[in-house]
Design a protein around this motif. Structure first.
Motif, PDB file in Angstrom:
ATOM      1  N   ILE C  15       0.834  -1.200   0.000  1.00 24.71           N
ATOM      2  CA  ILE C  15       0.000   0.000   0.000  1.00 24.71           C
ATOM      3  C   ILE C  15       0.864   1.243   0.000  1.00 24.71           C
ATOM      4  O   ILE C  15       0.637   2.191  -0.749  1.00 24.71           O
ATOM      5  CB  ILE C  15      -0.903   0.009   1.233  1.00 24.71           C
ATOM      6  N   PRO C  20      -1.935  -0.610  -6.100  1.00 24.69           N
ATOM      7  CA  PRO C  20      -3.250  -1.225  -5.936  1.00 24.69           C
ATOM      8  C   PRO C  20      -3.539  -2.262  -7.025  1.00 24.69           C
ATOM      9  O   PRO C  20      -2.806  -2.356  -8.006  1.00 24.69           O
ATOM     10  CB  PRO C  20      -4.207  -0.035  -6.039  1.00 24.69           C
ATOM     11  N   MET C  21      -4.603  -3.005  -6.828  1.00 28.29           N
ATOM     12  CA  MET C  21      -5.009  -3.999  -7.827  1.00 28.29           C
ATOM     13  C   MET C  21      -5.341  -3.291  -9.131  1.00 28.29           C
ATOM     14  O   MET C  21      -5.922  -2.212  -9.139  1.00 28.29           O
ATOM     15  CB  MET C  21      -6.254  -4.746  -7.330  1.00 28.29           C
ATOM     16  N   ALA C  24      -8.817  -1.857  -9.694  1.00 30.84           N
ATOM     17  CA  ALA C  24      -9.187  -0.609  -9.050  1.00 30.84           C
ATOM     18  C   ALA C  24      -8.867   0.577  -9.940  1.00 30.84           C
ATOM     19  O   ALA C  24      -9.647   1.520 -10.041  1.00 30.84           O
ATOM     20  CB  ALA C  24      -8.449  -0.479  -7.728  1.00 30.84           C
ATOM     21  N   GLN C  27     -11.480   0.892 -12.674  1.00 32.13           N
ATOM     22  CA  GLN C  27     -12.804   1.344 -12.251  1.00 32.13           C
ATOM     23  C   GLN C  27     -12.796   2.779 -11.788  1.00 32.13           C
ATOM     24  O   GLN C  27     -13.749   3.497 -11.994  1.00 32.13           O
ATOM     25  CB  GLN C  27     -13.311   0.436 -11.143  1.00 32.13           C
ATOM     26  N   ALA C  28     -11.745   3.096 -11.158  1.00 35.36           N
ATOM     27  CA  ALA C  28     -11.701   4.444 -10.613  1.00 35.36           C
ATOM     28  C   ALA C  28     -11.597   5.488 -11.723  1.00 35.36           C
ATOM     29  O   ALA C  28     -12.109   6.586 -11.586  1.00 35.36           O
ATOM     30  CB  ALA C  28     -10.523   4.578  -9.667  1.00 35.36           C
TER      31      ALA C  28
ATOM     32  N   ARG E 177      -8.651  -0.351   3.894  1.00 34.48           N
ATOM     33  CA  ARG E 177      -7.704  -0.628   2.831  1.00 34.48           C
ATOM     34  C   ARG E 177      -8.436  -1.064   1.553  1.00 34.48           C
ATOM     35  O   ARG E 177      -8.136  -0.622   0.449  1.00 34.48           O
ATOM     36  CB  ARG E 177      -6.756  -1.732   3.296  1.00 34.48           C
ATOM     37  N   LEU E 178      -9.430  -1.945   1.763  1.00 35.32           N
ATOM     38  CA  LEU E 178     -10.205  -2.447   0.641  1.00 35.32           C
ATOM     39  C   LEU E 178     -10.867  -1.305  -0.116  1.00 35.32           C
ATOM     40  O   LEU E 178     -10.872  -1.243  -1.345  1.00 35.32           O
ATOM     41  CB  LEU E 178     -11.288  -3.382   1.198  1.00 35.32           C
ATOM     42  N   ARG E 180      -9.938   1.703  -0.272  1.00 38.09           N
ATOM     43  CA  ARG E 180      -8.950   2.502  -0.994  1.00 38.09           C
ATOM     44  C   ARG E 180      -8.507   1.795  -2.267  1.00 38.09           C
ATOM     45  O   ARG E 180      -8.382   2.380  -3.321  1.00 38.09           O
ATOM     46  CB  ARG E 180      -7.760   2.757  -0.084  1.00 38.09           C
ATOM     47  N   GLU E 181      -8.299   0.477  -2.167  1.00 40.17           N
ATOM     48  CA  GLU E 181      -7.784  -0.259  -3.318  1.00 40.17           C
ATOM     49  C   GLU E 181      -8.810  -0.361  -4.436  1.00 40.17           C
ATOM     50  O   GLU E 181      -8.482  -0.277  -5.611  1.00 40.17           O
ATOM     51  CB  GLU E 181      -7.364  -1.671  -2.905  1.00 40.17           C
ATOM     52  N   LEU E 182     -10.073  -0.618  -4.057  1.00 37.12           N
ATOM     53  CA  LEU E 182     -11.075  -0.860  -5.095  1.00 37.12           C
ATOM     54  C   LEU E 182     -11.697   0.429  -5.599  1.00 37.12           C
ATOM     55  O   LEU E 182     -12.240   0.477  -6.696  1.00 37.12           O
ATOM     56  CB  LEU E 182     -12.179  -1.776  -4.562  1.00 37.12           C
ATOM     57  N   GLY E 183     -11.651   1.440  -4.802  1.00 28.85           N
ATOM     58  CA  GLY E 183     -12.195   2.714  -5.210  1.00 28.85           C
ATOM     59  C   GLY E 183     -13.698   2.694  -5.429  1.00 28.85           C
ATOM     60  O   GLY E 183     -14.239   3.489  -6.185  1.00 28.85           O
ATOM     61  N   ILE E 184     -14.379   1.759  -4.797  1.00 28.25           N
ATOM     62  CA  ILE E 184     -15.829   1.723  -4.981  1.00 28.25           C
ATOM     63  C   ILE E 184     -16.517   2.440  -3.828  1.00 28.25           C
ATOM     64  O   ILE E 184     -15.915   2.747  -2.807  1.00 28.25           O
ATOM     65  CB  ILE E 184     -16.359   0.280  -5.074  1.00 28.25           C
TER      66      ILE E 184
END
Lengths: 288, 368, 342, 482, 345
Positions: C15, C20-21, C24, C27-28, E177-178, E180-184
């Motif tokens: 992090i 990040p994945m 992400a 999508q972002a 954290r999730l 932040r990572e996925l941005g959903i």
């Protein structure tokens, strides 16, 4: 637990002994019936009762093979009755299970106005002595012409098993976590899919228990089987009754043989379903 | 009044040692908290004191009296159960009075005690209700009341607050403490919650795997945890535990390599010193950073990756050379992504040796 | 712990290095894509869709069951309800004649009916009492674990699985003064054969014993469920509180069993009320009519005397009793389920 | 209701019409109790029957357990399922089902068919009276008319005629030691041969009972008894018509009787049913139960119970139906198979003759009303086949009884079964119970009252008074009594 | 706005669960719905995802009215309090279930499952039945199942309630954290103010079927709109002191005088952290009635007049305090807040 003061869940030797003793005494009449199945008539009626005797398989032979007046084997005994029992009980239980499960799911998940009233009426009809409903059922059968047909008796048993199936299955559905079904909806399943893929698989044990108990009830049913079936559609309990009051009064051996044979599957099934037994015998109203 | 003493108490379930060689003494006016994660043997220990479980080895004494082989009913102890164990068919009043029947005080005294307990626990209103009509908090109070209405050899509480929700737990902690303060019998409380243990116990016994790891007053245990396990178990947020290696040890100081960064500590305060080259663990509390003075040890260039807003304080999670740092700051703290230095007073540092045992300080004796 | 503690540091690194994945990122950065519901317009049309609508789901699912029940259970009952106001005999060609409440008043004024209700009550109450007693005892005996308890339990439970006919026939044999085991056993002590069924009291006892033998296991099952539901810590609490054993039973065991016992009482009362085969085969209502239950009388009325409409009226009187009992039963069930959380 | 039955009739008419098109295949279904004589009928028909019409006729019997036979038949008939073309009916059910419209009146067919007339004329009059006529015409009148008269309504034919008589242990009754002891005590001989029973009275029967009632440990025919032994037994059971069957015999033999349905509506009940003669007969009946096995005290001593006890070697002599005799002489089921002989039932000296009146047993078979002409014709052909001499002889040889005089008079008849001679000699004494639809209510109440007397709750007179009062009221309500 | 509710009403029989809820959740937000049990949190989530139909009001998703949109098409995923795993399916089948109708090949599905399982570290559990998993593992499966469909909005209904305290602490960090990572967008319902304040960037406080406040955690802590919200946010809970006397000159609390005048209808709210031991001049003195020493921090309750006030003391202060001590206290900061309609929990 190996040792300690804790004693509330483990029986001591005295209690174990008495429990077994009582169990055996309680079972003695059943054991007696099974024993009688292997006895000749004279042995069966001997007093003092005979525990040691020369066992015979004649009684079982008499169950499975019909002999003519001259003694030859002419027919296959109660096979037709067994087949009838299996077919009639099987289809009515299946039908009751399908219809009943749908209704039970609805009663549990989509309560109607007056839900409890419906459930009450449904249960009440099942509590009636059969002898009380038999006259009107006759009249309805006379009206519909269903008397003596497979459809008639299957429908009747379906109607009989329905209250049981509904109450029983409702109790199982009530035990499920509804969030699981909501979760499936979120995961893209429609209501029918939720029912079929999520709710139903979770009550598999319930379906098994319900069908088995319904089967036992149906299998054992005598009075309607006698009155509303014809020669082609007659079932095992009627066959059992025909060992009582022929030219020889009660055919003790044959009766015992049939009762014993009938007991085997029930005994096994009950043993396997011991944990569901309570729910089964109380229509699902008592769960734990 | 007699003290409660356990000597070498051991319990095996088959081959599994649930409790190993526990020695404890609880004074008549003392509250001892048995603290530990689930399965550590604390409840089994309590049950052996109560007489609900027999001891495999060792003994339980009430004063000079060895009660190890007495069943529960002959030990005259009072116990509050985790699941309350209220008698469902009796009213609150009857539940409370239930244990008095064996003690058989005069009716007047019974009524008096009942009234007093009900008053203290604010149960007067619900004395005629049945357990199933009570809220969770009321049930808990009845369970406590049924216990403290007696004058037994010892009071035992099994996870008294575990079934309450967070808010109620906060409130009840205080009330129970007040009641405990009035009891003049040895009292043992079992809990898995360090907060409860800290606030309710006069002393804490931290248990792990059936063994007592440390016994002491709450603040002593907090400040001077005997080993890494106790250090990690007591205190929230959890203590920072940084792994390192001792590079040099001499009279003036210790040089510790923590993930590549060299830290110098004065060696004077320590009663013993680790060997050169030994693995050590440095621990400090997240709040320690907030009060650091000028001569503090500095952990440089920690990158903040998460800030947790806790109201007045902020818990800042940072990554420092691959080790996780938790620091509590007043106010909003550091924004995420920022790089900052973390300062800790050497006095706030706890040093653990390679075996995980705390290296004692010279000041320990005075403090104790 | 989403990430295991051993990996905490490495994740943190990831992090920190803002890796990040891949997902992400996509999508972002992409403008939000509308979910399918907004792309496809769902039109509700046609009977199938109408019937399948969620607000009709309950009714839809219940309909087949209610229809079947109507045909098999409700319609016959309504029919016989209607019939009960007529004068009709199934063995005559004459058409039914309306006669209002006469059948009911006749039955209510008939000593024979009351006599049978009393007989039924006597048999039901003594049999159910015995069942409760034996069932309770059995449950206490079987409440604790011991080797092969499942099998021993099966031994006790088997009678319940037998058909009434076979139980009745064999009990009649057991009671036979010459060929029966009961008489033989008693004659070992008295030297005289013993005819249990010769007196009204004996005949009732004979029925009650057979019925109780068959159904005590049912009570046992219920009581056992109550007994095993008693949390062990309650007994421990009583131990700590130094309660004597009778008190333990009264304050702990009994409360847990009480509601189930009541359920057993009601369920068995309803079921025993229906008993027909057992009585008919063991005593045929004799000696005289001292064991003739209401179910047997209903049978005779409808099937032997061909007083079809009178039998229907009697059926409704029985239905009334059953409904009352069933309501009490369900009320108790509800109460129990409500207070289950104790 | 009428609308519905019309619908049902229409429905079945179409079905039957459908089958009539393929006229070659006709199945005659018959409801029958599940026992030997009916099993024989099925087997024998399968083997030998070909319809004279050339149609392919098949007899298919629905075997129903006897204890439930009435329930099933009653249900079938009243449910309108119209399943059976022929059925076996107990003689006393005739009125019930005839008045409900289920049994077919055969007069027209008999009138047209000389063969049927011949059969009727060949039948024993007691059987014609009991099995066929409704309203009932007594046997003596039937005999006077030569069995056949067009103004008598005919419904049924004997499927299985039956009567009861004595089964006795020849090893006891012919035992010299026992005989000597008996003679010493009672001054008469024990009846050893079947003919010896022709002069046995109820007094003798009582003596046999008293004489042979022995306790365990006493000796019987030189053997030490391991268990109690009983002298005599006859029907005294509440189920079905058991007690009535035997008690009626006592009424008649003592000069009393039952309500005379042939004289309806002028035949009185009060004073007849509870007449002194009936009370005396009934008292005698009850008295003799003292020598019966203890089951008599329970009012459960039915035909099967005494058969079982006898076969187990517990009783010296019993009175039971011919239908139950076969297992008694079968070593597989009976311990006394080798030592059993049969004799007439005891009688009572009435007006100088030894009266042996008894209640007729057995069952006729009847045709149902919903059959079309073709089926009726084939069914009557089947009746003719069954009542043909060959078939009857075969049936008797297979263990059955015949009602045809021609067969009964066959010189070999007595040799086909050990009890045949006794059956034949008993036939002329048979009378029957009522046949009116009220029969069931009368019977049930009467059985109940008899049971009270048998179990010692009331006296013979009290029981008969209650019976008479009930029957009087019931028959008045039904307009069968003025 | 990704998601908004306007004037939503929902009734169950006689129970009015939602009484006109307005809520706007911006895209990408970590939004907390904070409220005591049975405040209507779960009902609000169920209305959003379509499991319940609102009696009144509009649900808007991605700018379009969605009241009648089918559940499965809304592009939402939800994690339930009970985890709601399919008990009859193993972990792999649980994860695959949402992809049933996706039209993906089984290879692609396997790949996705593999990826999610690896991320959540449950790859070694794929073949297990769900009842063989620990609480934490079940939680991870629930998360994986929600995420595998790549929803644009994730609804979470008290997802940490069924976990023990230590796991809860760890999971808080992971959810953050999730997000932040996925941005959903995440909407998180919880009764626990700590979960809400530590994780969310926006909080809506819901009580008795109404949203009573919205704002950032800081806003709600430092400037709550009323006393009820102040009570619900912050731990230890805020001290609410009724005002004895209001005048233009200042405010009299019964034990201390505050300089700033209080508006009508307000109570005085003092955060425990804002009450400190006076080093100089004290505002008032209170008698210690309870101390809870938590190591380097203590919560001390003092009695002053009728009022019991809590204060948080750090380090050296804490160690000195004994029950019965008179503590000189200073109010560093106080708020005047309108008394809420439903004041007490």
């Amino acid at each position: 637990m190996a040792s300690g003061f804790r004693t509330h869940d483990q029986a001591g030797p005295v209690r174990t002994f008495f429990a077994w003793l009582v169990g055996i005494i309680y079972f003695a009449p059943v054991f007696w019936i099974v024993l009688t199945a292997f006895k000749t008539r004279a042995d069966a009626l001997a007093i003092p009762p005979k525990l040691v005797f020369a066992p015979t398989l004649d009684n079982f032979r008499a169950v499975f093979f019909q002999t003519s007046t001259t003694g030859e084997v002419t027919g296959s005994g109660v096979w037709l009755y067994f087949a009838n029992s299996a077919f009639i009980a099987g289809s009515s239980v299946l039908l009751a299970l399908i219809i009943g499960t749908l209704a039970a799911y609805a009663f549990s998940r989509y309560p109607l106005k007056g839900n409890d009233t419906y459930l009450f009426v449904i249960l009440s009809t099942r509590m009636l002595p059969p002898i009380v409903v038999i006259i009107p059922i006759f009249l309805v059968f006379r009206l519909t012409g269903l008397s003596g047909s497979y459809i008639g008796i299957i429908l009747l048993y379906t109607g009989f098993n329905l209250p049981f199936s509904i109450w029983m299955m409702k109790s199982f559905f009530d035990d499920l976590n509804p969030e699981v079904e909501d979760s499936a909806r979120m995961d893209g399943s429609g209501d029918w899919s939720v029912f079929g893929r999520i709710a139903l698989p979770q009550v598999k044990a319930g379906l098994a228990a319900t069908s088995v108990f319904a089967l036992i009830l149906t299998w054992n049913e005598f009075i309607f089987a006698l009155l509303l079936t014809g020669p082609e559609t007659r079932t095992v309990p009627v066959a059992i009754a025909s060992t009582i009051g022929g030219e020889i009064g009660v055919d003790w051996g044959k009766l015992s043989a049939m009762v014993s044979l009938f007991l085997i599957p029930v005994f096994i099934v009950t043993f396997a379903l011991q944990n569901q037994l309570l729910r089964g015998v109380t229509f699902g109203t008592v769960r734990k | 009044m007699n003290e409660l003493k356990l000597t070498g108490l051991t319990k095996y379930f088959g081959d599994f040692a649930a409790v190993r060689d526990v020695d404890l003494t609880v004074k008549p006016d003392e509250v001892l908290c048995l603290l530990g994660p689930s399965g550590c043997g604390k409840t089994t220990t309590l049950r052996m004191i109560a007489g609900l479980e027999s001891a495999t080895q060792g003994a339980v004494y009430f004063g000079d009296r060895d009660v190890t082989h007495l069943p529960a009913r002959d030990r005259d102890v009072a116990m509050a159960f985790q699941f309350y164990a209220l008698y469902p068919d009796l009213t609150v009043g009857q539940n409370l009075a239930y244990p008095l029947q064996a003690e058989a005080p005069t009716p007047a005294e019974s009524a008096d005690r009942l009234a007093r307990i009900a008053e203290i626990l604010q149960l007067t209103e619900v004395l005629d209700r049945y357990p199933h009509q009570l809220s969770e908090g009321e049930k808990q109070r009845v369970a406590v009341g049924r216990c403290v209405i007696r004058a037994p050899n010892a009071f035992l509480f099994d996870e008294p607050l575990s079934r309450l929700d967070a808010k109620l737990r906060d409130e009840m902690r205080g009330s129970i403490r007040k009641i405990l303060a009035t009891l003049d019998r040895p009292t043992v409380i079992v809990t898995h919650d360090q907060l409860e243990a800290m606030t309710m116990g006069d002393r804490i016994a931290v248990m792990r795997d059936g063994k007592v790891e440390q016994i002491g007053r709450p603040l002593d245990v907090f400040e001077r945890p005997a080993n890494i396990f106790v250090a990690g178990f007591i205190g929230t947020p959890q203590m920072n535990l940084l792994k390192g290696r001792c590079l040099a040890v001499n009279d003036t100081g210790l040089e510790v390599d923590l993930s590549g960064q060299m830290i110098r500590l004065p060696s004077g305060p320590f009663a013993t010193l680790p060997q050169t080259g030994a693995e050590v663990t440095l621990g400090f509390r997240p709040r320690a950073a907030a009060r650091a003075q000028d001569d503090a040890v500095s952990l440089q260039a920690a990158r903040v990756f998460l800030s947790e807003n806790m109201g007045a304080e902020t818990l800042v999670h940072s990554d420092w050379n691959g080790q996780n740092l938790r620091v509590l700051a007043h106010g909003p703290g550091h924004p995420e992504g920022q790089v900052h230095d973390v300062q800790v007073d050497p006095a706030d540092l706890t040093l653990f040796g390679a075996d995980g045992i705390r290296i004692t300080r010279k000041s320990d004796k005075e403090a104790a | 712990m989403l990430w295991p503690s051993s990996r905490t540091s490495c994740c943190a690194t990831r992090i920190a290095c803002s890796k990040p994945m891949e997902k992400a990122v996509n999508q972002a950065t992409l403008p939000p894509k509308l979910p399918p519901a907004f792309e496809r317009k769902v039109e509700v049309r046609g009977f199938l869709q109408w019937i399948n609508a969620p607000e009709r789901r309950g009714a839809l699912l219940v309909t087949p069951a209610l229809a079947t029940l109507f045909l098999i259970n409700i319609l016959p009952l309504l029919w016989s309800f209607g019939l009960s106001f007529f004068n009709y005999r199934a063995n005559r060609l004459t058409a039914p004649k309306f006669q209002g409440l006469e059948n009911y008043t006749d039955l209510l004024g008939d000593d024979r009916v009351w006599e049978r209700f009393v007989t039924t009550g006597l048999i039901v109450s003594s049999s159910v009492a015995l069942q409760l007693l034996i069932g309770f005892g059995l449950a206490l005996l079987f409440a604790k674990k011991f080797p092969m308890r499942r099998l021993a339990l099966m031994f006790v439970l088997t009678p319940m699985m037998l058909s009434f006919v076979s139980v009745a026939i064999f009990f009649k044999l057991f009671y036979d003064p010459t060929l029966g085991m009961l008489s033989w056993f008693i004659s070992l002590f008295t030297g005289e054969s013993f005819a249990l069924l010769a007196t009204p009291a004996g005949a009732i006892a004979g029925i009650v014993i057979a019925d109780a033998w068959m159904w005590s296991p049912f009570v046992m099952l219920l009581v056992l469920a109550g007994l095993v539901s008693v949390p062990g810590y309650l007994y421990e609490a009583a131990e700590i509180d130094r309660a004597p054993s009778w008190k333990r039973f009264r304050t702990i065991t009994f409360p847990y069993v009480k509601s189930l016992l009541l359920l057993a009482l009601l369920f068995r009362t309803i079921e025993t009320f229906k008993t027909f085969d057992l009585v008919f085969l063991i005593t045929e209502g004799g000696p005289g009519s001292t064991t003739e239950t209401i179910a047997i009388y209903a049978y005779r009325l409808g099937f032997q005397f061909f007083r079809t409409s009178e039998a229907s009226a009697l059926a409704y009187m029985i239905l009334f009793v059953v409904i009352v009992l069933t309501s009490i039963y369900l009320y108790v069930v509800k109460q129990r389920n409500a207070s289950e959380g104790v | 209701m009428t609308r519905f039955s019309e619908m049902g009739a229409l429905l079945s008419a179409t079905i039957l019409a459908g089958s009539a098109v393929a006229a070659e295949d006709i199945t005659i279904r018959m409801a029958a109790p599940d026992w030997g004589p009916t099993r024989f009928m099925q087997d024998h028909a399968n083997e030998t029957y070909t319809a004279p019409s050339g149609n392919n006729v098949k007899l298919e019997i629905d075997f129903i357990p006897w204890p439930n036979f009435f329930d099933r038949v009653n249900a079938s008939l009243n449910s309108g399922e119209q399943k059976y073309q022929i059925l076996v009916s107990d003689s006393q059910w005739l009125g019930t089902f005839i008045e409900a419209g289920h049994f077919m009146k055969l007069n027209d067919h008999i009138a047209e068919d000389a063969e049927l007339q011949a059969i009727i004329k060949d039948l024993h009059p007691a059987l014609v009276s009991g099995y066929s006529t409704y309203p009932n015409v007594p046997a003596d009148k039937i005999a006077e008319m030569g069995n056949y008269a067009p103004d008598v309504n005919y419904y049924g034919f004997p499927q299985f005629p039956d009567n009861y008589f004595t089964y006795y242990r020849n090893d006891l009754f012919c035992d010299e030691g026992e005989n000597a002891a008996f003679k010493e005590k009672y001054g008469s001989e024990l009846p050893c041969a079947a003919e010896d029973w022709d002069s046995v009275t109820w007094d003798d029967w009582g003596n046999f009972g008293e004489f042979f009632t022995r306790k365990a440990g006493e000796t019987l025919a030189g053997q030490m008894l391991g268990s109690d032994f009983y002298g005599i037994a006859y029907q005294a059971g509440k189920p079905l018509d058991f007690s009535t069957m035997q008690i009626n015999a006592f009424f008649w033999q003592w000069g009393g009787g039952i309500w005379d349905e042939a004289n309806e509506p002028n035949a009185p009940v009060l004073g007849v049913v509870n007449s002194d003669e009936n009370v005396a007969g009934f008292e005698r009946y009850l008295e003799l139960l003292n020598y019966a096995p203890p089951i008599a005290k329970t009012g459960q001593m039915g035909i099967f119970e005494i058969q079982d006890l006898y076969m187990q070697g517990k009783i010296a002599a019993i009175i039971d139906w011919a239908a139950l005799a076969a297992p008694v002489v079968d070593p597989a089921t009976s311990q006394v198979a080798d030592v059993t002989s049969f004799g007439m039932m005891p009688g009572n000296m009435l007006n100088g003759t030894l009266d042996r009146s008894a209640n007729l047993g057995g069952q006729p078979f009847v045709l149902t009303t919903w059959n079309d002409d073709l089926v009726v014709a084939e069914a009557l052909d089947l009746v003719k086949w069954w009542l043909s001499e060959d078939t009857q002889i075969a049936a008797v040889k297979a263990g059955g009884q015949s009602g045809l005089t021609s067969v009964l008079e066959n010189p070999d008849y007595d040799s086909w079964a050990p009890w045949n001679a006794t059956y034949r000699k008993s036939l002329p004494w048979q009378k029957d119970l009522w046949h009116v639809p009220e029969m069931f209510e009368m019977l049930t109440q009467q059985q109940e009252e008899f049971d009270r007397a048998i179990t010692g709750q009331v006296s013979a007179r009290e029981a008969l008074d209650a019976v008479a009062e009930f029957q009087d009221e019931l028959l008045r309500d039904a307009d069968r009594l003025q | 706005m990704t998601l908004s509710l306007s004037n939503i009403h929902k009734r169950y029989g006689g129970l009015h669960a939602l009484k006109g809820v307005h809520l706007d959740v911006p895209e990408g937000a970590f939004y907390a719905l904070l409220g005591p049990s049975s405040a209507g949190k779960t009902t609000a989530l169920r209305v959003i995802c379509g499991l319940e139909t609102p009696d009144e009001g509009a649900v808007t998703l991605f700018g379009q009215r969605a009241n009648d949109a089918p559940i499965q098409g809304r592009g939402l995923a939800m994690i339930f309090q009970s985890f709601a795993l399919y008990p009859h399916l193993n972990v792999r089948e649980n994860l695959a279930y949402p992809l049933r109708r996706s039209g993906l090949s089984s290879g692609e599905i396997d790949k996705k499952i593999g990826r999610v399982a690896e991320t959540l570290n449950i790859q070694h559990r794929l073949g297990n039945r769900t009842d063989q998993l620990s609480g934490g593992e079940q939680q991870r499966v629930a998360i994986g199942r929600a995420l595998i469909r790549e929803p644009q909005v994730l609804l979470l209904d008290e997802p940490l309630t069924n976990l023990d305290a230590k796991l809860r602490d760890a999971m808080r960090v992971e959810f953050k954290r999730l997000h932040r990572e996925l941005g959903i967008t995440m909407l998180y319902a919880t009764p626990d103010q700590l979960e809400a304040t530590t994780m969310a960037d926006q909080i809506a406080v819901i009580d008795d079927g109404r949203i009573i406040a919205t704002g950032t955690p800081q806003d709600l802590y430092h400037a709550p709109p009323d006393a009820r919200v102040a009570q619900l946010v912050g731990s230890p809970p805020v001290n609410l002191v009724p005002i004895q006397d209001r005048s233009t000159a200042g405010t009299w609390l019964g034990f201390a005088q505050l300089a700033i005048p209080a508006p009508e209808g307000t109570v005085c709210a003092i955060r425990p952290h804002d009450l400190t031991v006076a080093t100089g001049e004290a505002d008032f003195e209170g008698a210690v009635v309870l101390t809870e020493a938590l190591g380097d921090v203590s919560v001390v309750t003092v009695q002053v007049g009728d009022a019991q006030l809590r204060t948080v003391l750090y380090g050296a202060d804490a160690a000195r305090v004994r029950i019965g001590d008179q503590l000189p206290l200073k109010i560093n900061h106080a708020m005047y807040l309108p008394a809420a309609q439903c004041a007490q929990v």
